[in-house]
Design a protein around this motif. Structure first.
Motif, PDB file in Angstrom:
ATOM      1  N   PRO A 153       8.324  -2.161  25.543  1.00 36.91           N
ATOM      2  CA  PRO A 153       8.940  -3.122  26.473  1.00 36.91           C
ATOM      3  C   PRO A 153      10.362  -2.721  26.878  1.00 36.91           C
ATOM      4  CG  PRO A 153       8.902  -4.007  24.242  1.00 36.91           C
ATOM      5  CD  PRO A 153       8.150  -2.714  24.195  1.00 36.91           C
ATOM      6  N   ALA A 154      10.984  -1.849  26.100  1.00 35.48           N
ATOM      7  CA  ALA A 154      12.336  -1.370  26.417  1.00 35.48           C
ATOM      8  C   ALA A 154      12.576  -0.121  25.585  1.00 35.48           C
ATOM      9  CB  ALA A 154      13.372  -2.450  26.095  1.00 35.48           C
ATOM     10  N   ASP A 155      13.707   0.541  25.823  1.00 32.92           N
ATOM     11  CA  ASP A 155      14.039   1.752  25.059  1.00 32.92           C
ATOM     12  C   ASP A 155      14.816   1.388  23.793  1.00 32.92           C
ATOM     13  OD1 ASP A 155      12.854   3.349  26.963  1.00 32.92           O
ATOM     14  OD2 ASP A 155      14.725   3.784  28.020  1.00 32.92           O
ATOM     15  N   PRO A 156      14.724   2.226  22.754  1.00 35.82           N
ATOM     16  CA  PRO A 156      15.601   1.993  21.595  1.00 35.82           C
ATOM     17  C   PRO A 156      17.056   2.191  22.028  1.00 35.82           C
ATOM     18  CG  PRO A 156      14.478   4.115  21.394  1.00 35.82           C
ATOM     19  CD  PRO A 156      13.873   3.421  22.581  1.00 35.82           C
ATOM     20  N   ILE A 157      17.939   1.388  21.486  1.00 32.76           N
ATOM     21  CA  ILE A 157      19.306   1.402  22.022  1.00 32.76           C
ATOM     22  C   ILE A 157      20.045   2.711  21.746  1.00 32.76           C
ATOM     23  CG2 ILE A 157      19.539  -1.113  22.071  1.00 32.76           C
ATOM     24  CD1 ILE A 157      21.248  -0.944  19.544  1.00 32.76           C
ATOM     25  N   ILE A 158      19.486   3.573  20.920  1.00 35.06           N
ATOM     26  CA  ILE A 158      20.148   4.864  20.689  1.00 35.06           C
ATOM     27  C   ILE A 158      20.156   5.721  21.967  1.00 35.06           C
ATOM     28  CG2 ILE A 158      18.131   6.193  19.878  1.00 35.06           C
ATOM     29  CD1 ILE A 158      20.041   7.336  17.688  1.00 35.06           C
ATOM     30  N   VAL A 159      19.385   5.364  22.963  1.00 34.97           N
ATOM     31  CA  VAL A 159      19.437   6.126  24.226  1.00 34.97           C
ATOM     32  C   VAL A 159      20.705   5.823  25.022  1.00 34.97           C
ATOM     33  CG1 VAL A 159      16.897   6.099  24.403  1.00 34.97           C
ATOM     34  CG2 VAL A 159      18.228   4.440  25.750  1.00 34.97           C
ATOM     35  N   HIS A 160      21.368   4.703  24.708  1.00 42.08           N
ATOM     36  CA  HIS A 160      22.524   4.306  25.521  1.00 42.08           C
ATOM     37  C   HIS A 160      23.783   5.062  25.073  1.00 42.08           C
ATOM     38  CE1 HIS A 160      19.840   1.386  27.095  1.00 42.08           C
ATOM     39  NE2 HIS A 160      19.802   0.645  26.020  1.00 42.08           N
ATOM     40  N   PRO A 161      24.466   5.703  26.027  1.00 41.40           N
ATOM     41  CA  PRO A 161      25.606   6.553  25.643  1.00 41.40           C
ATOM     42  C   PRO A 161      26.675   5.830  24.835  1.00 41.40           C
ATOM     43  CG  PRO A 161      25.063   6.863  27.978  1.00 41.40           C
ATOM     44  CD  PRO A 161      24.187   5.765  27.472  1.00 41.40           C
ATOM     45  N   ASP A 162      26.925   4.553  25.134  1.00 36.35           N
ATOM     46  CA  ASP A 162      28.004   3.900  24.398  1.00 36.35           C
ATOM     47  C   ASP A 162      27.598   3.603  22.961  1.00 36.35           C
ATOM     48  OD1 ASP A 162      30.723   2.859  24.438  1.00 36.35           O
ATOM     49  OD2 ASP A 162      29.731   0.949  23.969  1.00 36.35           O
ATOM     50  N   VAL A 163      26.322   3.388  22.718  1.00 31.40           N
ATOM     51  CA  VAL A 163      25.846   3.211  21.336  1.00 31.40           C
ATOM     52  C   VAL A 163      25.993   4.542  20.589  1.00 31.40           C
ATOM     53  CG1 VAL A 163      23.807   2.756  19.908  1.00 31.40           C
ATOM     54  CG2 VAL A 163      24.300   1.297  21.892  1.00 31.40           C
ATOM     55  N   ARG A 164      25.603   5.616  21.257  1.00 34.14           N
ATOM     56  CA  ARG A 164      25.779   6.954  20.668  1.00 34.14           C
ATOM     57  C   ARG A 164      27.240   7.271  20.401  1.00 34.14           C
ATOM     58  NH1 ARG A 164      22.321  11.490  21.222  1.00 34.14           N
ATOM     59  NH2 ARG A 164      20.209  10.700  21.382  1.00 34.14           N
ATOM     60  N   ARG A 165      28.098   6.876  21.314  1.00 30.55           N
ATOM     61  CA  ARG A 165      29.533   7.124  21.125  1.00 30.55           C
ATOM     62  C   ARG A 165      29.995   6.509  19.796  1.00 30.55           C
ATOM     63  NH1 ARG A 165      33.981   3.992  21.567  1.00 30.55           N
ATOM     64  NH2 ARG A 165      32.737   2.255  22.337  1.00 30.55           N
ATOM     65  N   MET A 166      29.556   5.272  19.552  1.00 26.07           N
ATOM     66  CA  MET A 166      29.977   4.615  18.313  1.00 26.07           C
ATOM     67  C   MET A 166      29.387   5.330  17.099  1.00 26.07           C
ATOM     68  SD  MET A 166      30.152   0.568  19.402  1.00 26.07           S
ATOM     69  CE  MET A 166      28.562   0.351  20.216  1.00 26.07           C
ATOM     70  N   LEU A 167      28.128   5.725  17.203  1.00 27.35           N
ATOM     71  CA  LEU A 167      27.499   6.440  16.084  1.00 27.35           C
ATOM     72  C   LEU A 167      28.148   7.801  15.852  1.00 27.35           C
ATOM     73  CD1 LEU A 167      23.724   5.662  16.851  1.00 27.35           C
ATOM     74  CD2 LEU A 167      25.124   4.626  15.053  1.00 27.35           C
ATOM     75  N   MET A 168      28.412   8.512  16.943  1.00 27.82           N
ATOM     76  CA  MET A 168      29.006   9.849  16.819  1.00 27.82           C
ATOM     77  C   MET A 168      30.437   9.775  16.269  1.00 27.82           C
ATOM     78  SD  MET A 168      26.756  12.171  17.539  1.00 27.82           S
ATOM     79  CE  MET A 168      27.787  13.640  17.674  1.00 27.82           C
ATOM     80  N   ASN A 169      31.164   8.703  16.630  1.00 26.02           N
ATOM     81  CA  ASN A 169      32.502   8.546  16.039  1.00 26.02           C
ATOM     82  C   ASN A 169      32.398   8.503  14.516  1.00 26.02           C
ATOM     83  OD1 ASN A 169      33.880   8.495  18.446  1.00 26.02           O
ATOM     84  ND2 ASN A 169      34.317   6.301  18.431  1.00 26.02           N
ATOM     85  N   SER A 170      31.437   7.748  14.010  1.00 29.67           N
ATOM     86  CA  SER A 170      31.266   7.671  12.553  1.00 29.67           C
ATOM     87  C   SER A 170      30.783   8.995  11.987  1.00 29.67           C
ATOM     88  CB  SER A 170      30.244   6.586  12.190  1.00 29.67           C
ATOM     89  OG  SER A 170      30.815   5.317  12.283  1.00 29.67           O
ATOM     90  N   LYS A 171      29.740   9.519  12.585  1.00 29.13           N
ATOM     91  CA  LYS A 171      29.134  10.741  12.025  1.00 29.13           C
ATOM     92  C   LYS A 171      30.141  11.894  11.966  1.00 29.13           C
ATOM     93  CE  LYS A 171      25.194  13.906  12.800  1.00 29.13           C
ATOM     94  NZ  LYS A 171      24.750  13.974  11.386  1.00 29.13           N
ATOM     95  N   PRO A 218      13.282   5.542  31.767  1.00 31.44           N
ATOM     96  CA  PRO A 218      12.685   5.108  30.501  1.00 31.44           C
ATOM     97  C   PRO A 218      12.439   6.256  29.537  1.00 31.44           C
ATOM     98  CG  PRO A 218      11.556   4.060  32.321  1.00 31.44           C
ATOM     99  CD  PRO A 218      12.490   5.066  32.924  1.00 31.44           C
ATOM    100  N   LYS A 219      12.800   6.047  28.285  1.00 35.86           N
ATOM    101  CA  LYS A 219      12.544   7.050  27.246  1.00 35.86           C
ATOM    102  C   LYS A 219      11.396   6.596  26.336  1.00 35.86           C
ATOM    103  CE  LYS A 219      15.959   9.681  28.558  1.00 35.86           C
ATOM    104  NZ  LYS A 219      15.971   9.119  29.936  1.00 35.86           N
ATOM    105  N   ASN A 220      11.035   5.333  26.463  1.00 38.19           N
ATOM    106  CA  ASN A 220       9.973   4.754  25.633  1.00 38.19           C
ATOM    107  C   ASN A 220       9.078   3.943  26.570  1.00 38.19           C
ATOM    108  OD1 ASN A 220       8.563   3.578  23.413  1.00 38.19           O
ATOM    109  ND2 ASN A 220       9.993   1.855  23.379  1.00 38.19           N
ATOM    110  N   PRO A 221       8.475   4.649  27.546  1.00 46.38           N
ATOM    111  CA  PRO A 221       7.795   3.933  28.646  1.00 46.38           C
ATOM    112  C   PRO A 221       6.664   3.026  28.178  1.00 46.38           C
ATOM    113  CG  PRO A 221       7.349   6.306  28.745  1.00 46.38           C
ATOM    114  CD  PRO A 221       8.393   6.100  27.701  1.00 46.38           C
ATOM    115  N   GLU A 222       6.084   3.335  27.029  1.00 45.61           N
ATOM    116  CA  GLU A 222       4.993   2.504  26.504  1.00 45.61           C
ATOM    117  C   GLU A 222       5.523   1.161  26.006  1.00 45.61           C
ATOM    118  OE1 GLU A 222       1.667   4.572  25.996  1.00 45.61           O
ATOM    119  OE2 GLU A 222       2.968   5.274  27.609  1.00 45.61           O
TER     120      GLU A 222
END
Lengths: 598, 598
Positions: free
Chosen positions: A337-355, A331-335
């Protein structure tokens, strides 16, 4: 509703630190006035304007679209007319135009950024001034002094706009089949008759007059592309005192119903004995059109970047905000109910492709703007020629690659939203629909690839491509010994080798069978695109790395550049290998089926 | 308006010649009735039905969309209600259903093809019976005998339909956060209260009743995914005599405005003390949903194929018809003003990408249908287990790869039309908008990739993947010595090596850092997809090649298969190398930026 914040800081970094326009003042005296302070002020003002005035009209403009009124004129979506008025009053149409006709003479490099901002905020809107720029370019290039004086001041101030009329129902790419007629009148004018389709910004309620640039054929002209001339056909006749007169014989046949860019009026235009005025030489209209189109193609490439950027910004916000699942590494946001999806590598992959694409292609666009300036205005003839070579080579790649990748990024950024990306309210699906047109208009991307392999590679005995190779190799050589940059130099060197091998293959096999060039043209264009973007990354990295080492300036920003660039070099450059392999597979399998076997 | 002709011949080739269902009768006695003649009759009838009744409603259904009436019910587009009546009366809903409840018990392999035909003709329409199939599957798996008898006969005959209700505004992927409540009543029923979003076919005017399957949480259930139960909530109560009673407490909150599939009613559903009936075990609802979802995921993968096929057919017609420019190797239509654009290699490249994908993925879909049948009904326990392993492994790949590539093909087929592809009247832009949803729903393709690398690879100590490798290697070994097939065996062997290396890399590095698995999951899924499609091509080639050599059967058709397959093997398989390199780049650059550095 999507938001947009103009990437002013990144643009200034490219203009001032990577390109360093002021270092070119000796060759380009026009740069003297474009001081970093002035450019910063312009970009900040533009960023505010587009975010406040244009972005809020993007979703509503898409929903409402344009309307053909009973009187035959087109009404643009709510707010567009007022926004255009504000745009003109602020002087934006004149930014890069010639001071002789009221322009501000700002560098094209700055113009490229302003185009990006406009399209990011509102693609449909941006096409009204965008087409007008194209028309001004044609009048600038081919118009007589009298014509320039008649049309340009009004267009530069924005009270008149312009369009480009090429396509007809039976011919788009193949303009040689064009049928619109131009019959000479005794007074030196012509009667223009015919139907044009897909005319962007063809009619609207934003400007007092619309100056249509129309390709047509004179009765004694030869068939094919060598019998086409270019004409100015104003919507309203212009009285001798310069005031607006009667309607000319041009009308809107209908509005096209399209996948996207609903806020732009795409018209079927009917010319019925409309009065037109020859511009440039008889039967040389296609040459003029191509000069104008090359400028337009760079602009379209920037549209790919612009939509990639705005869709990325919104995907990024969503990825930081949306809570769903836990990180794979705990957990990256233990307080919460769940983590922001930016922690997930595949979401980052899509963002990094754009950036990583956005920042490199912004650099490419600005560089290209600088080269355009150099090719027109450098005091050094050799540099004019060199810049013209590189711009010619880059143009189809900027158009084809930046719009293909821009579209893919819009799709990925929509994907970050999951199901919410598919519904209209978030605006992400609009970016995809709007971005799609950029792969098609101003010559499909397949045509760009053919222009690259069929015209640009061989021009002047391959001089352009040799010059391009040399400039990359020089950059690599300058940085090769720097260990801190080896993540950039090594992949770029590999990419250049693949590109050289591909170029050699094309020279040998495209000559033997032109279908080999045709079958591999798109793969070649994308291979080239990867190398150019990698080249931009090495350039940017080579600028920031010494500053990081010297703890000079905004080192946090510079370090982010290095990390973003490294992503591109190590994850996106690897495709050059498979693109080369696809090219080298040749045309045999592509052409193997007889038409009836499909 | 676009046209659609069901590829009956190709489907029969796969069913009868490649898979040869009849050769499996010993294990699968249910195949005995499904004779080639009967299957041919079914496919031909289905092809006629979808072309005549459904395809003509596709464009109009998109334009009109669904309407939420003042009485809170949804009206489907003009003609849909009548088409659904004809569809039910012809017995299509019952095709693959259990004879115990009125079904025809046809093999799933045939069902996969019928699904393809339906979606090609009309994606929006196909989703009404499609969701109903999903609901029937859940009742079949988890329903009590009484529930089965109460619901299935009406659903099998098509007079009732079904839906699946999972997503809520704050949770899609992460169903553990689900909030919909199920409070027990004294009579054993439950009161269901909550809001569900993105409910496909949520309400409509086609059937007498709608059986909603709803995930909800009981008051004493634990938080997270282990506290979710599945409920049947009929739109109308059902009287003891089986007739339709009063409205239940479920209503449509609104219709979602979407990018595409406008003809399908995507609803926000409000449950307000609606009466529901537990199906399956308490707190095990997610398991049931996943079984059902796996079947649905294969169906969604087929949607990618279906839209690729119909958009290809129309692009092909256009490419043969549209005259533009001359062939690079000299005029092919010298009498005409230009050549048909199918002579241009890049147009062919786009068509061949679709054609070579469509035929291989159709084979994959049918094979998967056969394996589903085998996993359920084989008399041989070992084969049931083997088939279940392979289906589990293939499911995320079929969903993720077939919808990603299907979408890309729709984009390319639209591109063949140039500007005409961007306007609505040709229907090509609708295929793109419709195909886009398949990459998102039933678990985004990123989630499919995670399912593959996170669950499926490691299941039973990697048994599934080892079994898959063995089956491909056996096929390669059987054909390796055949020189006529070396264009197939050599690239497939290279692809398998890349896939094995990628799998090994994941095993080693995904364990060390799960983000390595996440960062490479989509690349791995696509690498796997290329190999599977190549595998299908070798399989088909190995079936036709001996017949070509023996001049047996339709050798012209067989030769076209070889040429099409060779295109895939030599031009599309090359990407496995770069996908492997992307995977092996690991997660470092993907995760390098701090959230604030984006």
């Amino acid at each position: 509703m999507p938001r947009y914040t103009a990437p002013v800081k990144d643009a200034l970094f490219i203009i001032n630190e990577v390109l360093d326009l002021q270092s070119h003042v000796e060759d380009l005296p026009s740069y003297a006035e474009a001081t970093p302070d002035l450019i910063a002020a312009i970009l900040e003002e533009s960023g505010k304007f587009v975010s406040n005035e244009l972005a809020p009209l993007n979703l509503s403009g898409d929903e409402e679209g344009c309307t053909l009124l009973e009187d035959g004129t087109v009404k643009t979506p709510k707010g567009f007319k007022e926004a255009y008025q504000a745009y003109s009053e602020a002087g934006w149409p004149s930014l890069t135009q010639d001071p002789e006709f009221g322009g501000q003479g700002m560098p094209h490099a700055v113009g490229m950024i302003i185009e990006e901002f406009l399209v990011s905020a509102n693609h449909g809107f941006a096409m009204y001034p965008g087409l007008s720029s194209g028309a001004m370019a044609a009048i600038n290039i081919d118009g007589s002094q009298e014509q320039k004086e008649q049309y340009l001041p009004k267009m530069v101030e924005g009270s008149w706009t312009g369009t480009m009329n090429l396509t007809e129902p039976h011919c788009g790419t193949d303009l040689g089949m064009l049928r619109t007629k131009a019959e000479p009148n005794a007074d030196g004018s012509y009667n223009i008759t015919g139907t044009k389709i897909f005319i962007s910004s063809g009619d609207h309620d934003m400007s007092e007059n619309i100056i249509h640039l129309v390709l047509a054929r004179m009765p004694d002209s030869p068939a094919g592309t060598k019998g086409i001339s270019l004409f100015i056909v104003p919507k309203f006749h212009i009285n001798d005192d310069g005031s607006i007169g009667e309607r000319n014989g041009v009308s809107v046949g209908s509005l096209e119903e399209k996948m996207g860019i609903h806020a732009n009026s795409t018209c079927v235009m009917n010319y019925d004995q409309a009065t037109g005025y020859l511009i440039g030489e008889k039967n040389k209209g296609l040459n003029s059109m191509f000069i104008m189109m090359n400028a337009a193609r760079i602009g379209v490439g920037i549209q790919g970047l612009a939509l990639s950027e705005v869709s990325y910004q919104n995907a990024l916000d969503y990825a930081k905000d949306r809570l769903q699942m836990r990180s794979l590494t705990g957990p990256k946001n233990p307080e919460g109910p769940a983590d922001p999806i930016i922690v997930h590598p595949d979401v980052r992959r899509m963002l990094m492709n754009s950036k990583s694409f956005n920042e490199a292609s912004r650099c490419l666009a600005v560089w290209c703007g600088h080269l355009v300036e150099m090719s027109h205005n450098s005091t050094n003839e050799k540099r004019r020629e060199w810049a013209d070579d590189i711009v010619g080579l880059l143009t189809p790649i900027i158009k084809g690659v930046m719009t293909d990748e821009g579209f893919d990024n819009c799709v990925n950024n929509q994907q970050v939203f999951g199901g919410h990306g598919y519904v209209k309210e978030w605006g992400m699906e609009q970016f995809v629909r709007d971005a799609r047109i950029a792969q098609i208009y101003e010559g499909t991307n397949g045509i760009q690839a053919l222009d690259l392999v069929g015209r640009k590679l061989g021009a002047n005995g391959g001089r352009s491509i040799q010059r391009y190779f040399k400039s990359v190799q020089t950059l690599i050589a300058e940085n090769k010994e720097n260990d801190a940059l080896k993540d950039f130099t090594v992949p770029l060197e590999a990419g250049i080798k693949d590109l050289q091998q591909a170029t050699m293959w094309l020279m040998q096999n495209g000559m033997a069978n032109p279908d080999n060039a045709g079958a591999g043209s798109v793969a070649y264009m994308h291979l080239f695109g990867r190398v150019i973007l990698g080249h931009m990354w090495l350039w940017m990295a080579s600028v920031v790395q010494p500053k990081i080492e010297a703890s000079e300036g905004d080192t946090a920003f510079y370090k982010t550049k290095i990390k973003t660039g490294r992503y591109f070099m190590r994850r996106r450059m690897v495709e050059t290998k498979s693109l080369l392999a696809e090219l080298e597979a040749g045309c045999e399998d592509v052409m193997a089926l007889h038409e009836d076997e499909f």
